[in-house]
Design an enzyme around this catalytic site. Sequence first.
Site, PDB file in Angstrom:
ATOM      1  N   ASP A 155       0.905  -1.137   0.000  1.00 22.94           N
ATOM      2  CA  ASP A 155       0.000   0.000   0.000  1.00 22.94           C
ATOM      3  C   ASP A 155       0.948   1.191   0.000  1.00 22.94           C
ATOM      4  O   ASP A 155       1.530   1.527   1.039  1.00 22.94           O
ATOM      5  CB  ASP A 155      -0.888   0.009   1.254  1.00 22.94           C
ATOM      6  N   HIS A 156       1.151   1.791  -1.169  1.00 28.49           N
ATOM      7  CA  HIS A 156       2.257   2.751  -1.266  1.00 28.49           C
ATOM      8  C   HIS A 156       2.047   3.970  -0.361  1.00 28.49           C
ATOM      9  O   HIS A 156       3.006   4.682  -0.067  1.00 28.49           O
ATOM     10  CB  HIS A 156       2.529   3.152  -2.717  1.00 28.49           C
ATOM     11  N   HIS A 207      -5.861   2.698   1.081  1.00 31.71           N
ATOM     12  CA  HIS A 207      -5.113   3.855   1.600  1.00 31.71           C
ATOM     13  C   HIS A 207      -5.834   4.549   2.761  1.00 31.71           C
ATOM     14  O   HIS A 207      -5.229   4.868   3.783  1.00 31.71           O
ATOM     15  CB  HIS A 207      -4.894   4.903   0.502  1.00 31.71           C
TER      16      HIS A 207
HETATM   17  N1  LIG Z   1       0.704   2.163 -12.728  1.00 29.48           N
HETATM   18  C1  LIG Z   1       0.600   2.584 -11.490  1.00 29.48           C
HETATM   19  O1  LIG Z   1       0.929   3.733 -11.159  1.00 29.48           O
HETATM   20  C2  LIG Z   1       0.085   1.645 -10.409  1.00 29.48           C
HETATM   21  C3  LIG Z   1      -0.179   2.182  -9.125  1.00 29.48           C
HETATM   22  C4  LIG Z   1      -0.610   1.311  -8.123  1.00 29.48           C
HETATM   23  C5  LIG Z   1      -0.770  -0.037  -8.401  1.00 29.48           C
HETATM   24  N2  LIG Z   1      -0.526  -0.519  -9.661  1.00 29.48           N
HETATM   25  C6  LIG Z   1      -0.689  -1.955  -9.880  1.00 29.48           C
HETATM   26  O2  LIG Z   1       0.517  -2.451 -10.451  1.00 29.48           O
HETATM   27  C7  LIG Z   1       0.232  -3.521 -11.330  1.00 29.48           C
HETATM   28  C8  LIG Z   1       0.799  -3.192 -12.701  1.00 29.48           C
HETATM   29  O3  LIG Z   1       0.175  -2.018 -13.184  1.00 29.48           O
HETATM   30  P1  LIG Z   1       0.695  -1.245 -14.471  1.00 29.48           P
HETATM   31  O4  LIG Z   1       0.009   0.068 -14.463  1.00 29.48           O
HETATM   32  O5  LIG Z   1       2.181  -1.252 -14.540  1.00 29.48           O
HETATM   33  O6  LIG Z   1       0.085  -2.140 -15.642  1.00 29.48           O
HETATM   34  P2  LIG Z   1       0.457  -2.125 -17.190  1.00 29.48           P
HETATM   35  O7  LIG Z   1       1.072  -0.823 -17.576  1.00 29.48           O
HETATM   36  O8  LIG Z   1      -0.736  -2.592 -17.914  1.00 29.48           O
HETATM   37  O9  LIG Z   1       1.614  -3.232 -17.302  1.00 29.48           O
HETATM   38  C9  LIG Z   1       1.353  -4.586 -17.180  1.00 29.48           C
HETATM   39  C10 LIG Z   1       2.616  -5.377 -17.429  1.00 29.48           C
HETATM   40  O10 LIG Z   1       2.275  -6.759 -17.485  1.00 29.48           O
HETATM   41  C11 LIG Z   1       2.668  -7.282 -18.746  1.00 29.48           C
HETATM   42  N3  LIG Z   1       1.709  -8.282 -19.198  1.00 29.48           N
HETATM   43  C12 LIG Z   1       0.382  -8.141 -19.343  1.00 29.48           C
HETATM   44  N4  LIG Z   1      -0.164  -9.309 -19.716  1.00 29.48           N
HETATM   45  C13 LIG Z   1       0.861 -10.188 -19.804  1.00 29.48           C
HETATM   46  C14 LIG Z   1       0.949 -11.562 -20.099  1.00 29.48           C
HETATM   47  N5  LIG Z   1      -0.135 -12.280 -20.433  1.00 29.48           N
HETATM   48  N6  LIG Z   1       2.144 -12.161 -20.064  1.00 29.48           N
HETATM   49  C15 LIG Z   1       3.251 -11.443 -19.760  1.00 29.48           C
HETATM   50  N7  LIG Z   1       3.251 -10.142 -19.464  1.00 29.48           N
HETATM   51  C16 LIG Z   1       2.064  -9.528 -19.485  1.00 29.48           C
HETATM   52  C17 LIG Z   1       2.680  -6.087 -19.677  1.00 29.48           C
HETATM   53  O11 LIG Z   1       3.456  -6.385 -20.792  1.00 29.48           O
HETATM   54  P3  LIG Z   1       3.187  -5.642 -22.208  1.00 29.48           P
HETATM   55  O12 LIG Z   1       4.004  -4.407 -22.134  1.00 29.48           O
HETATM   56  O13 LIG Z   1       3.687  -6.615 -23.199  1.00 29.48           O
HETATM   57  O14 LIG Z   1       1.703  -5.400 -22.305  1.00 29.48           O
HETATM   58  C18 LIG Z   1       3.302  -5.064 -18.767  1.00 29.48           C
HETATM   59  O15 LIG Z   1       4.679  -5.306 -18.607  1.00 29.48           O
HETATM   60  C19 LIG Z   1      -1.281  -3.684 -11.310  1.00 29.48           C
HETATM   61  O16 LIG Z   1      -1.601  -4.642 -10.332  1.00 29.48           O
HETATM   62  C20 LIG Z   1      -1.776  -2.319 -10.865  1.00 29.48           C
HETATM   63  O17 LIG Z   1      -3.030  -2.382 -10.259  1.00 29.48           O
HETATM   64  C21 LIG Z   1      -0.103   0.303 -10.656  1.00 29.48           C
END
Ligand SMILES: NC(=O)c1ccc[n+]([C@@H]2O[C@H](COP(=O)([O-])OP(=O)(O)OC[C@H]3O[C@@H](n4cnc5c(N)ncnc54)[C@H](OP(=O)(O)O)[C@@H]3O)[C@@H](O)[C@H]2O)c1
Length: 503
Positions: free
Chosen positions: A180-181, A243
């Site tokens: 939980d950042h 949060h």
């Molecule tokens: N972004 C934020 O600021 C943030 C904040 C809080 C929490 N989170 C959490 O962090 C996690 C990641 O979020 P994100 O925003 O980074 O998501 P994202 O930008 O959609 O990235 C998802 C990652 O997973 C990979 N991926 C998706 N499907 C795949 C598969 N079938 N096999 C292998 N790789 C696959 C994607 O690769 P490709 O590039 O090839 O699609 C990408 O590297 C989630 O649980 C989200 O809720 C994110």
Amino acid sequence: METIEPCVIIIFGATGDLTNRKLLPALYKLELDSLLHKDTRIVAFARKPKSNEQFRKEALASTKKFSKLIINYDVWKKLASKIFYQKSEFQDAEGYNKLRNLIKKICAKNAGCNKIFYLAAPPGFFGAIIDNLRISGLNESSGWSRVVFEKPFGHDLESAKKLNETIKKDFNENQIYRIDHYLGKELVQNLLVLRFANPIFDSIWNKRYIDHVQITVAEELGIETRGDYYDKAGALRDMVQNHMMQLVALTAMEPCVKLDADDIREEKVKVLRSIRTFSSKDVNEMSVRGQYVSGTVNNKKVKAYKDEEKVAKNSDTETFVALKLNIDNWRWANVPFYLRTGKRLKERVAEISIVFKQNPEILFNNNASRASGIEPNMLIIRIQPEEGISLQFAAKVPGRKMVIDNVRMDFCHECIFGPNTPDAYEKLLYDVISGDQTLFTSWDMVEHSWELADKISNGWKRGKVLYYNPGTWGIQEADKLIEKDGRKWYEPKKPYYSALLGK
Ligand SMILES: NC(=O)c1ccc[n+]([C@@H]2O[C@H](COP(=O)([O-])OP(=O)(O)OC[C@H]3O[C@@H](n4cnc5c(N)ncnc54)[C@H](OP(=O)(O)O)[C@@H]3O)[C@@H](O)[C@H]2O)c1
């Protein structure tokens, strides 16, 4: 440095937004501060075909873009030489065999092979990744293993339980790090110091002196590109369940026996257990929800929520929640906690206001004219954007007449401790590497907060989402929620030092 062990950090989802925006800059900062062991290695696991060199090049570009620091290329080279890329789909068992072989090759020979599995992946893949770690035997190979989960941990209590059961087959609670950042933010960590290292605050932190507590976490931004996720989640699941419950728990918890992970987490859970139970019928009395329509924020035209990308045209997902909670324990009896959070609100701000009881106004009732109406004493913990703590009290305006105004003493975190306080992810990654679970969410906490969120969301099935204009403090019913108790929301005020910081 002696206490930092080498490990292999495997990031699942290494081409994603979170890795680029947060994890790579955090790893760079840890390398800069010599907080990564020289034998630590990082494996970027994702599905696009890439060479190590290509991934390192892209990682540098992201770090330059998202780090607050100017990149030192000698430090970057050191970090880059530690990074490897493994292409695979999350569901592909063969990819995990390749991963196992890669880890065998790169991990420190003399120190076992410690591993951190960081799931920066869409939550729908958490189960598949854990299953594949088991099938490939990666969770059991030599050295310690820790597994890190990003939020959301489940969509409701039932799905969270199911996910937890899957993980528990292979990992013990002391190996599981649920992020939980908010807990990595400096001012959130400062809450315990403020409360328990300062007798002046400690002694008045109770029902005798505190009238109520307000917690506001407001965003000026909308949902950006996260429509797909957000439309299924809404503000309750996205912000309140995690949060905001953490902020309530840290504000309300009792002092713990020791400052260690288990003791702190135990006290926090007790707070959630003390929240007064309510029925679905009560939900619409104690909470309201809204959704933004089109309008302007800071002179910028913005779309209605329903017109955002990947949002259903008839969506009734809430982008704003206001809520009243009662904590039925000795310290907080009859001291309500009012919470509000939302997107496209008037400004970006996160703060906790402790609102103290007022004196009877006998002395100043007749002969004092009020410059702006005497507000109660308040202690405001400002989590963002300008980190700090303010104490509001009444003071006499200079002059012959008795005129009273509200003034604030501001503690500016950055002015005293300097800029570049560690980003939450630097702190959290470092804690995973060093095995400190204090700032991570325990299963008990997840369970209790989902119970609460589920009850609220079930109660909402009886009513309808209401609408608010962007650039406001949300739906008017949020004002009514607090006003019917004879109180009001205090609009966040920019501290005096915000101009100094240029914020
Ligand atoms: N972004 C934020 O600021 C943030 C904040 C809080 C929490 N989170 C959490 O962090 C996690 C990641 O979020 P994100 O925003 O980074 O998501 P994202 O930008 O959609 O990235 C998802 C990652 O997973 C990979 N991926 C998706 N499907 C795949 C598969 N079938 N096999 C292998 N790789 C696959 C994607 O690769 P490709 O590039 O090839 O699609 C990408 O590297 C989630 O649980 C989200 O809720 C994110």
